[in-house]
Every structure is written in C-alpha cells, then in structure tokens.
Motif scaffolding. Structure first.
Motif, PDB file in Angstrom:
ATOM      1  N   HIS A  52       0.095  15.024  13.797  1.00 57.59           N
ATOM      2  CA  HIS A  52      -0.623  14.400  12.682  1.00 57.59           C
ATOM      3  C   HIS A  52       0.274  13.292  12.132  1.00 57.59           C
ATOM      4  CE1 HIS A  52      -3.066  13.830   9.164  1.00 57.59           C
ATOM      5  NE2 HIS A  52      -3.782  14.932   9.331  1.00 57.59           N
ATOM      6  N   PRO A  53      -0.275  12.075  11.908  1.00 53.42           N
ATOM      7  CA  PRO A  53       0.592  11.020  11.373  1.00 53.42           C
ATOM      8  C   PRO A  53       0.925  11.247   9.904  1.00 53.42           C
ATOM      9  CG  PRO A  53      -1.667  10.220  11.538  1.00 53.42           C
ATOM     10  CD  PRO A  53      -1.644  11.596  12.153  1.00 53.42           C
ATOM     11  N   GLY A  54       0.138  12.096   9.240  1.00 61.51           N
ATOM     12  CA  GLY A  54       0.309  12.350   7.815  1.00 61.51           C
ATOM     13  C   GLY A  54      -0.254  11.194   6.994  1.00 61.51           C
ATOM     14  N   PRO A  55      -0.520  11.408   5.728  1.00 64.71           N
ATOM     15  CA  PRO A  55      -0.547  12.714   5.093  1.00 64.71           C
ATOM     16  C   PRO A  55      -1.764  13.527   5.538  1.00 64.71           C
ATOM     17  CG  PRO A  55      -1.287  11.008   3.558  1.00 64.71           C
ATOM     18  CD  PRO A  55      -0.870  10.304   4.797  1.00 64.71           C
ATOM     19  N   ALA A  56      -1.585  14.852   5.616  1.00 60.38           N
ATOM     20  CA  ALA A  56      -2.675  15.722   6.063  1.00 60.38           C
ATOM     21  C   ALA A  56      -3.476  16.219   4.862  1.00 60.38           C
ATOM     22  CB  ALA A  56      -2.092  16.915   6.814  1.00 60.38           C
ATOM     23  N   ILE A  81       6.452  -4.773   6.535  1.00 58.63           N
ATOM     24  CA  ILE A  81       5.364  -4.975   5.572  1.00 58.63           C
ATOM     25  C   ILE A  81       4.217  -4.004   5.844  1.00 58.63           C
ATOM     26  CG2 ILE A  81       3.730  -6.649   4.604  1.00 58.63           C
ATOM     27  CD1 ILE A  81       5.507  -8.873   5.748  1.00 58.63           C
ATOM     28  N   ARG A  82       3.745  -3.390   4.788  1.00 54.45           N
ATOM     29  CA  ARG A  82       2.481  -2.637   4.849  1.00 54.45           C
ATOM     30  C   ARG A  82       1.486  -3.335   3.936  1.00 54.45           C
ATOM     31  NH1 ARG A  82       1.532   3.753   4.535  1.00 54.45           N
ATOM     32  NH2 ARG A  82       2.187   3.447   6.689  1.00 54.45           N
ATOM     33  N   THR A  83       0.276  -3.457   4.414  1.00 55.45           N
ATOM     34  CA  THR A  83      -0.768  -4.141   3.652  1.00 55.45           C
ATOM     35  C   THR A  83      -2.117  -3.474   3.889  1.00 55.45           C
ATOM     36  OG1 THR A  83      -2.031  -6.201   3.532  1.00 55.45           O
ATOM     37  CG2 THR A  83      -0.867  -5.813   5.575  1.00 55.45           C
ATOM     38  N   GLN A 107      -3.656  -1.750  12.825  1.00 58.15           N
ATOM     39  CA  GLN A 107      -2.575  -1.277  13.709  1.00 58.15           C
ATOM     40  C   GLN A 107      -1.451  -0.653  12.901  1.00 58.15           C
ATOM     41  OE1 GLN A 107      -1.449  -1.953  17.260  1.00 58.15           O
ATOM     42  NE2 GLN A 107      -3.593  -2.194  17.812  1.00 58.15           N
ATOM     43  N   HIS A 108      -0.728   0.257  13.539  1.00 54.64           N
ATOM     44  CA  HIS A 108       0.487   0.864  12.962  1.00 54.64           C
ATOM     45  C   HIS A 108       1.410   1.132  14.157  1.00 54.64           C
ATOM     46  CE1 HIS A 108       3.136   2.918  10.381  1.00 54.64           C
ATOM     47  NE2 HIS A 108       2.344   3.836   9.865  1.00 54.64           N
ATOM     48  N   PRO A 109       1.982   0.056  14.708  1.00 48.51           N
ATOM     49  CA  PRO A 109       2.660   0.203  16.006  1.00 48.51           C
ATOM     50  C   PRO A 109       3.869   1.130  16.006  1.00 48.51           C
ATOM     51  CG  PRO A 109       2.993  -2.016  15.090  1.00 48.51           C
ATOM     52  CD  PRO A 109       1.958  -1.347  14.250  1.00 48.51           C
ATOM     53  N   SER A 110       4.674   1.112  14.928  1.00 49.13           N
ATOM     54  CA  SER A 110       5.871   1.967  14.965  1.00 49.13           C
ATOM     55  C   SER A 110       5.480   3.445  14.940  1.00 49.13           C
ATOM     56  CB  SER A 110       6.831   1.622  13.816  1.00 49.13           C
ATOM     57  OG  SER A 110       6.238   1.883  12.555  1.00 49.13           O
ATOM     58  N   GLN A 111       4.367   3.783  14.291  1.00 48.75           N
ATOM     59  CA  GLN A 111       3.899   5.174  14.278  1.00 48.75           C
ATOM     60  C   GLN A 111       3.502   5.608  15.695  1.00 48.75           C
ATOM     61  OE1 GLN A 111       3.502   7.507  11.553  1.00 48.75           O
ATOM     62  NE2 GLN A 111       3.078   8.953  13.201  1.00 48.75           N
ATOM     63  N   ALA A 112       2.773   4.750  16.395  1.00 47.90           N
ATOM     64  CA  ALA A 112       2.350   5.114  17.752  1.00 47.90           C
ATOM     65  C   ALA A 112       3.564   5.284  18.668  1.00 47.90           C
ATOM     66  CB  ALA A 112       1.408   4.043  18.305  1.00 47.90           C
ATOM     67  N   GLU A 141       0.886  -1.174   0.000  1.00 45.98           N
ATOM     68  CA  GLU A 141       0.000   0.000   0.000  1.00 45.98           C
ATOM     69  C   GLU A 141       0.919   1.217   0.000  1.00 45.98           C
ATOM     70  OE1 GLU A 141      -2.247   1.479   3.447  1.00 45.98           O
ATOM     71  OE2 GLU A 141      -3.840   0.161   2.804  1.00 45.98           O
ATOM     72  N   ASN A 142       0.453   2.329  -0.523  1.00 47.18           N
ATOM     73  CA  ASN A 142       1.307   3.515  -0.658  1.00 47.18           C
ATOM     74  C   ASN A 142       1.839   4.019   0.682  1.00 47.18           C
ATOM     75  OD1 ASN A 142       0.644   3.320  -3.296  1.00 47.18           O
ATOM     76  ND2 ASN A 142      -0.601   5.172  -3.379  1.00 47.18           N
ATOM     77  N   SER A 143       2.999   4.641   0.617  1.00 46.40           N
ATOM     78  CA  SER A 143       3.588   5.227   1.824  1.00 46.40           C
ATOM     79  C   SER A 143       4.671   6.222   1.425  1.00 46.40           C
ATOM     80  CB  SER A 143       4.220   4.139   2.684  1.00 46.40           C
ATOM     81  OG  SER A 143       5.032   4.701   3.696  1.00 46.40           O
ATOM     82  N   THR A 144       4.767   7.309   2.158  1.00 46.39           N
ATOM     83  CA  THR A 144       5.918   8.207   2.026  1.00 46.39           C
ATOM     84  C   THR A 144       6.751   8.132   3.305  1.00 46.39           C
ATOM     85  OG1 THR A 144       4.775   9.701   0.540  1.00 46.39           O
ATOM     86  CG2 THR A 144       6.630  10.624   1.758  1.00 46.39           C
ATOM     87  N   ARG A 145       6.107   8.428   4.426  1.00 47.55           N
ATOM     88  CA  ARG A 145       6.845   8.564   5.686  1.00 47.55           C
ATOM     89  C   ARG A 145       7.392   7.241   6.197  1.00 47.55           C
ATOM     90  NH1 ARG A 145       3.027  11.090   4.615  1.00 47.55           N
ATOM     91  NH2 ARG A 145       2.881  13.340   4.735  1.00 47.55           N
ATOM     92  N   THR A 146       6.501   6.268   6.309  1.00 45.01           N
ATOM     93  CA  THR A 146       6.894   5.015   6.961  1.00 45.01           C
ATOM     94  C   THR A 146       7.983   4.313   6.162  1.00 45.01           C
ATOM     95  OG1 THR A 146       4.621   4.858   7.712  1.00 45.01           O
ATOM     96  CG2 THR A 146       5.971   2.882   7.943  1.00 45.01           C
ATOM     97  N   LYS A 147       7.755   4.157   4.870  1.00 42.58           N
ATOM     98  CA  LYS A 147       8.725   3.416   4.068  1.00 42.58           C
ATOM     99  C   LYS A 147      10.095   4.101   4.107  1.00 42.58           C
ATOM    100  CE  LYS A 147       9.829   1.513  -0.407  1.00 42.58           C
ATOM    101  NZ  LYS A 147       9.364   1.055  -1.709  1.00 42.58           N
TER     102      LYS A 147
HETATM  103  N1   CP Z   1       2.177   7.994   8.930  1.00 37.20           N
HETATM  104  C1   CP Z   1       2.173   7.218   7.820  1.00 37.20           C
HETATM  105  O1   CP Z   1       1.946   6.007   7.872  1.00 37.20           O
HETATM  106  O2   CP Z   1       2.444   7.894   6.672  1.00 37.20           O
HETATM  107  P1   CP Z   1       2.698   7.216   5.238  1.00 37.20           P
HETATM  108  O3   CP Z   1       1.382   6.619   4.785  1.00 37.20           O
HETATM  109  O4   CP Z   1       3.180   8.342   4.348  1.00 37.20           O
HETATM  110  O5   CP Z   1       3.737   6.135   5.446  1.00 37.20           O
END
Ligand code: CP
Length: 322
Positions: free
Chosen positions: A272-276, A108-110, A136-141, A55-61
C-alpha cells in the motif's frame, strides 16, 4: 550509458538501464555497502536540496528529507504558503529564484496533474516529481519495485493486482509505466468507476488485464497492491463508497477464507503506498498482520530516494560509480 535527466516527472523519463542502476544503488545504500563517509555527493560542493510540498504528505516528504540528510546535502524546506507564489509569482520564476540562490534540486508535490510538462525541456532547476495530481509519482513506483524484488526476487513473469481507485492514483499510473518494462503483468481491479475505460496507447496492453471482479484479481496475482479511495479527487460522493469494503476491500478473513477453500495456497503479501483507510480498502487485522508490507515500502523509500537524488546530482549512470 546516457546521464540521468534533469527532471524526473514520470517513469518514462528514465531508461530501463537507469532504473536498473537506481535499484542497484538503492540496494547498496540499504546494505550499507557504501560507507557513511562516502555518502557525500561531492568532495568540493555541498549540494542544496529543497522540498516544496504544495499538497499534504507524510511518507514522501520525510523520506526525501532523511535521504537528503543521509547524503550529507543541505536541506531547505520551501514553504509555498508563505512564499511569493501566494502573490502570483509563477512556479518557473520561483524555481529560477531558488536556483540562483544555489539550490541544486527541488522535490515538488502539487495537486496539479502535468504541472511539470512546461519544464520538459530546459527546466529552471533539477526537479523530482513528488506526486502531481492524478498523473505520476515516480519515486513511489521505484521504491515499490525495489520492495517487490526484495520480497519475491525477480518480478518477471509475476502479476501485481492493483486494487482500488486506479484512475485517480498517480502511483498506479507510474507503476503501469514501470512494471511491464521488467516483465511484470498488472491486473487493475475495483469498481467500474475506478477503472480506466481505455488504457493509454503508449502502454503494452498485453501486460494488462482490467476487471471489476476483485476476487479474480486476488486469485490471479502474486502481489496485492491496495489503493485508497481518493475522495479529494472526486467531484462528489460515488455510489460504491458504502459497499466498497464488502465488494472490493481486502480483509485478513477474506484471504484466509480463500486459502481454507483451496483457492489460494497462501495469504499474499499486501502493499500500500499509504495512507491507508482502515475499514475501506483493508481491515485492521490485515494491516496488523505480517502480510502487510507497507512499512517495508517506507523503509526502502529512504534508500531509493537517496539513489535517485545521487543519480540526478552526479549524472551517474554506470554501476561502477554506485
Ligand atoms: N505514498 C505517499 O505519497 O504518501 P504521502 O502522501 O504520505 O507522502
């Protein structure tokens, strides 16, 4: 202390002591206490770490990739689109294949909630959940907790208002498991359609308050944590979309107005976890203001993810080994 689990699928996979260790270790990375030469996880084995973002990601990946490289590990970008997953191979067989190629850990993101339930016991490889559906998104928390502590000291006795699409937010679900363990209360606020009708029975309900009155949440909290309306997880457009900014969105002028009326003593910090989505959950003036802390969260994300990776690859647990 027990070692870290081979799979971080949810916050509850970690003990409070392990979380405390992660915060300590992440802070040491941030402060540069650990010299660059010692970032290596092992003197004898250079770990191989893969990311698989389905699944798409900017920050996490990218923060995981930077964390991997800062730790001196080898990095593999597993491209699901061009992989044999597309020929019907299972995720388990895919991960076993990576493991036999020498990959030590896969992030992994799914889009599938609870995708990792099948790996609860005996996972085919070490796994970090980079976000699974609405679950869940444990590393973000964890990086959010680090940022709250950086900004405000202890979170014990404080209140975080999570405002927005709470039921579709994997970050909210992880924060709900995490923050009360550290004595931090949570206010969930937003339109009725975005709020849980009932809290998970595993949660300490005394630490939660749910309200459709966003102003109440602003007045009663120390930190404001805004969420995006996650339209991609809705079955169709909701009636509240049009009125969201007016009723539940947080603008700089709204906060300054509350301060001018003596309802709050200062403009709170905004997370904000983003994206805003500017013009929906917040306005551009707030995003550009000094109160907006999302970039501090992003900065901390690298250090927290270094800490998580190191713990999972070295099975560390005691503070002396940070
Ligand atoms: N916070 C977060 O998961 O952002 P991304 O979707 O850009 O990874």
């Amino acid at each position: 202390m027990n070692g870290f689990p081979p799979i971080l699928a949810e916050i509850n996979n970690l003990s409070k002591d392990q979380i405390t260790w992660l915060l300590y270790s992440a802070k040491r990375f941030k402060l540069g206490v650990v010299p660059v030469g010692k970032y290596q996880i092992s003197d004898t084995h250079q770990p191989i770490i893969a990311t698989s973002f389905l699944e798409n990601s900017t920050r996490t990946k990218h923060s995981f990739v930077i964390a991997i490289q800062k730790l001196g590990a080898m990095y593999v970008d597993f491209n699901a689109e061009t992989s044999s997953l597309k020929k019907g191979e299972s995720l388990e067989e895919t991960l076993l294949t990576l493991s036999h190629q020498g990959v030590d850990l896969c992030i992994i993101r799914t889009s599938v909630s609870h995708q990792f339930d099948e790996f609860k016991t005996n996972p085919p490889i070490r796994i970090i959940n980079g976000g699974d559906g609405i679950n869940q998104h444990p590393s973000q928390a964890l990086l959010d907790l680090m940022t709250f502590i950086d900004d405000g000291g202890e979170v014990k006795g404080r209140t975080v208002a999570i405002i927005g699409d709470c039921i579709h937010s994997r970050v909210a679900h992880s924060l709900m498991e995490l923050l009360p363990q550290f004595g931090c209360k949570i206010l969930l606020a937003g339109p009725e359609e975005c709020l849980p009708k009932q809290l998970d029975s595993r949660l300490d309900t005394s630490m939660f308050h749910v309200t459709t009155d966003t102003e109440e949440a602003i007045l009663k909290s120390d930190f404001l944590y805004l969420l995006r309306i996650q339209k991609e997880r809705h079955s169709g457009p909701a009636a509240y979309y049009e009125s969201y900014l007016h009723k539940h969105g947080v603008s700089l002028s709204r906060l300054e107005g509350l301060m001018a009326n003596g309802k709050i003593s200062k403009v709170p910090r905004i997370y904000h976890p983003g994206p805003a989505n500017v013009g929906v959950e917040l306005d551009m003036a707030l995003l550009k203001s000094r109160h907006y802390r999302a970039h501090a969260q992003v900065t901390n994300s690298v250090y927290m993810r270094m800490s998580i990776i190191k713990a999972m690859l070295t099975n560390l647990g005691d503070v002396s080994s940070a």
